[in-house]
Design an enzyme around this catalytic site. Structure first.
Site, mmCIF file in Angstrom:
data_model
loop_
_atom_site.group_PDB
_atom_site.id
_atom_site.type_symbol
_atom_site.label_atom_id
_atom_site.label_comp_id
_atom_site.label_asym_id
_atom_site.label_seq_id
_atom_site.Cartn_x
_atom_site.Cartn_y
_atom_site.Cartn_z
ATOM 1 N N GLU A 179 0.928 -0.525 -5.258
ATOM 2 C CA GLU A 179 -0.100 0.499 -5.435
ATOM 3 C C GLU A 179 0.609 1.825 -5.708
ATOM 4 O O GLU A 179 0.981 2.548 -4.784
ATOM 5 C CB GLU A 179 -0.987 0.618 -4.187
ATOM 6 C CG GLU A 179 -2.159 1.555 -4.414
ATOM 7 C CD GLU A 179 -2.584 2.322 -3.164
ATOM 8 O OE1 GLU A 179 -3.746 2.755 -3.113
ATOM 9 O OE2 GLU A 179 -1.767 2.512 -2.258
ATOM 10 N N ASP A 189 0.831 -1.200 0.000
ATOM 11 C CA ASP A 189 0.000 0.000 0.000
ATOM 12 C C ASP A 189 0.872 1.259 0.000
ATOM 13 O O ASP A 189 1.968 1.280 0.562
ATOM 14 C CB ASP A 189 -0.891 0.008 1.247
ATOM 15 C CG ASP A 189 -1.743 1.255 1.339
ATOM 16 O OD1 ASP A 189 -2.640 1.411 0.505
ATOM 17 O OD2 ASP A 189 -1.473 2.086 2.231
#
Length: 637
Positions: free
Chosen positions: A337, A282
């Site tokens: 991401e 993330d």
């Protein structure tokens, strides 16, 4: 060596020795003294001091009881009391949201099934355990194992991306404000139940990725890493570099030896202890740049990616993480991401890349939302849709998706709700004819997902529930909604009834995945787009010997529409979104054979003629197999 360095979870935190002594080790370089307190000593804050060692480490050994059992029992609570050099004692007498619970059960879960091999075509089901139930409550690991895993298998997904597993004190953070990196979230159940979930997934041939958050950490001090040793740095950079202004969280100092030990060992711990098969990292954009992507646009110019704005400490950490994971676990999958488009993010370290297997194609869902919000059907730009779906760096694999959890969160809406809005409350019955809004919405929902699946990348992702057009949005209990769980659930009950049209979207998603499983377009080279006709609103492309034809026009039908094909021979329909079981109108004859003609067309050596229906609920997609077709339509556990 790297192997032992990245297994430091075996020497930090708490370790039970062969004689049932307990060995504790922490890294707190700025602390003046450390004490251990808890249920085992009646919460005496001074009876069990740590001994100071070199390099900021602190150690404590507690011998076993007279009956040779460990002094700290399984399930009991512990706490480290930190005395700072300023004379402050970091210990509050109030209850905290999350305690350190010592987990050492007499019987650990025994893994039965081996890890699946890395698939050539990656179809990811993004899921959150806590919302995976129609009930207005926090669902459990066991519920997910029993009720959700069979659905994922039936739908044809071969990988699960589990969100919000790393322990986080605030449920509404969606798991992105981590307070304990070495603990699986206890709100869903026990560590053993999570291990069983992953083991059962493996038995179904499904890989499980952890949504890992190493880009930042919660600001919490009482139950998090912040101010752990009394300083404003320790695991993090000192402010302002160590603070994220938008996320109100702390940023790691990736150049620190002990931070590298902590984070790299954290990755291995999740792989070894729980059996995860890889990670979705993330916040990679925030990690890669000193500006964290705040107020910054990316046009693709190399000056945006190579300069003093790049945080080389973070970049090298990501390279090291990927090197270790892929070296030790050859079938491990890592997904980044990143919204910036950093070059070589998904190339090997030997080429100077960062080593990720895939990156998320984050522009695609934004494009679909933009189109649905801002464009009339007749104004859809076919060329721009194709450009967005194919605009990726050659040789770097992308995960395409029409929507993820980001689009489902409160403040936005699912694609289905953008398409059909309040009509979903009253007009989704299959016992009545579809009105124009539901008809358009159902056909476009299928077409958007199929063109994204087949043209947008080398992998595909779907967020839990969106496969059947889950209505409304996602909102976790918080003060602003009176702590309601009404929107923090997935209404799988909507699929159970054939009297509702949700089951039709569910079937299409299932058959789309299994058709890909058969023909393997995700594992094939990028598609050849032979038509993106603006006036006709038709897109045609072929990939993996499959021909796809989509008619996005809201009103026009086309008879004997010429479609370019490369391979001569007989073509048959293999996936047809106009089938009645998918909420279509059943206007195509699946017994029809389509024979190619030696007439070059749109850059291909042969062509066939097909019939296309308009968007009055009748959008068409074709695929060819030899032809396939589809209708368009801290170290604590």
């Amino acid at each position: 060596g790297l192997d032992q360095f990245t297994r430091s979870y075996n020497s930090f935190g708490v370790q039970r020795l062969p004689d049932n002594s307990l060995f504790f080790r922490e890294w707190a370089p700025a602390a003046e003294a450390l004490f251990l307190t808890g249920d085992f000593n009646g919460w005496d804050k001074f009876s069990h001091p740590y001994a100071k060692k070199e390099f900021g480490k602190w150690e404590l050994t507690i011998p076993p009881r007279n009956d040779k059992s460990p002094a700290v029992a399984h399930g009991s609570k512990l706490k480290v009391v930190v005395h700072t050099k300023d004379g402050e004692r970091l210990y509050q007498e109030k209850a905290v949201i999350y305690d350190w619970v010592h987990w050492d059960p007499p019987h650990h879960y025994q893994v039965i099934h081996p890890r699946p091999k890395k698939p050539s075509s990656l179809r990811i089901y993004e899921a959150h355990v806590g919302i995976a139930s129609p009930e207005g409550k926090i669902a459990s690991y066991t519920n997910f194992t029993t009720n959700v895993l069979p659905r994922i298998k039936e739908l044809g997904y071969n990988c699960i991306q589990l969100m919000a597993i790393m322990e986080h004190a605030y449920y509404a953070s969606f798991g992105y404000q981590i307070t304990s990196f070495f603990a699986a979230s206890s709100r869903y159940g026990t560590p053993e139940e999570l291990k069983e979930l992953i083991d059962v997934a493996h038995s179904l041939g499904i890989m499980v990725l952890l949504d890992v958050v190493h880009s930042h950490a919660s600001n919490n001090t009482e139950d998090g890493l912040n101010h752990f040793d009394g300083s404003d740095s320790c695991f993090f950079h000192a402010p302002p570099r160590g603070e994220h202004s938008l996320w109100d969280s702390r940023l790691f100092n990736y150049s620190s030896w002990e931070v590298q030990r902590f984070l790299l060992s954290n990755l291995r711990w999740w792989m070894e202890e729980y059996g995860f098969d890889g990670f979705r990292f993330d916040g990679v954009t925030s990690m890669l740049y000193h500006h964290h992507g705040i107020g910054t646009g990316f046009s693709g110019g190399y000056s945006e990616y190579f300069g003093l704005q790049v945080d080389e400490d973070s970049l090298v950490y990501l390279m090291l993480a990927n090197h270790i994971l892929h070296d030790l676990y050859p079938d491990c999958i890592t997904v980044a991401e990143d919204v910036s488009g950093m070059p070589a993010l998904c190339r090997g370290l030997e080429e100077g890349g960062l080593g990720f297997d895939y990156r998320l194609a984050m522009a695609i869902p934004d494009k679909w939302i933009q189109i649905l919000k801002e464009r009339k059907d007749e104004d859809w730009d076919m060329g721009n849709i194709v450009f967005t779906l194919t605009n990726r760096r050659y040789g770097e694999k992308c995960i395409a998706y029409a929507e993820s959890h980001d689009q489902a969160l409160v403040g936005d809406k699912t694609l289905a709700f953008w398409l059909m809005d309040k009509e979903m409350y009253t007009s989704m019955s299959s016992l009545i004819p579809m009105n124009s809004i539901i008809d358009r919405g159902i056909q476009l929902h299928k077409m958007i997902r199929l063109i994204t699946h087949s043209l947008g990348g080398e992998g595909y992702l779907n967020f839990i529930g969106n496969e059947f057009g889950h209505p409304e949005w996602l909102d976790f209990p918080r003060a602003g909604n009176n702590e309601s769980y009404h929107y923090a659930r997935r209404q799988f009950n909507l699929v159970e009834s054939d009297q509702l049209r949700y089951s039709q979207l569910y079937r299409f998603d299932r058959d789309m995945n299994w058709t890909e499983d058969k023909y393997g377009w995700l594992a094939a080279p990028p598609a050849f787009v032979s038509a993106k006709h603006q006036e006709d609103k038709v897109i045609v492309f072929d990939r993996a010997r499959v021909v796809f034809v989509l008619n996005f026009h809201p009103s026009k039908s086309y008879q004997d529409y010429r479609v370019a094909v490369e391979v001569p021979g007989k073509y048959k329909i293999k996936l047809d979104s106009d089938l009645g079981i998918y909420g279509g109108h059943g206007r195509l004859d699946h017994n029809t054979d389509f024979f190619s003609e030696p007439q070059p067309y749109n850059g291909r050596n042969h062509s066939i003629k097909v019939n296309l229906f308009p968007d009055d609920g009748e959008r068409l997609l074709w695929g060819g197999g030899s032809c396939a077709g589809g209708r368009g339509g801290r170290w604590r556990s």
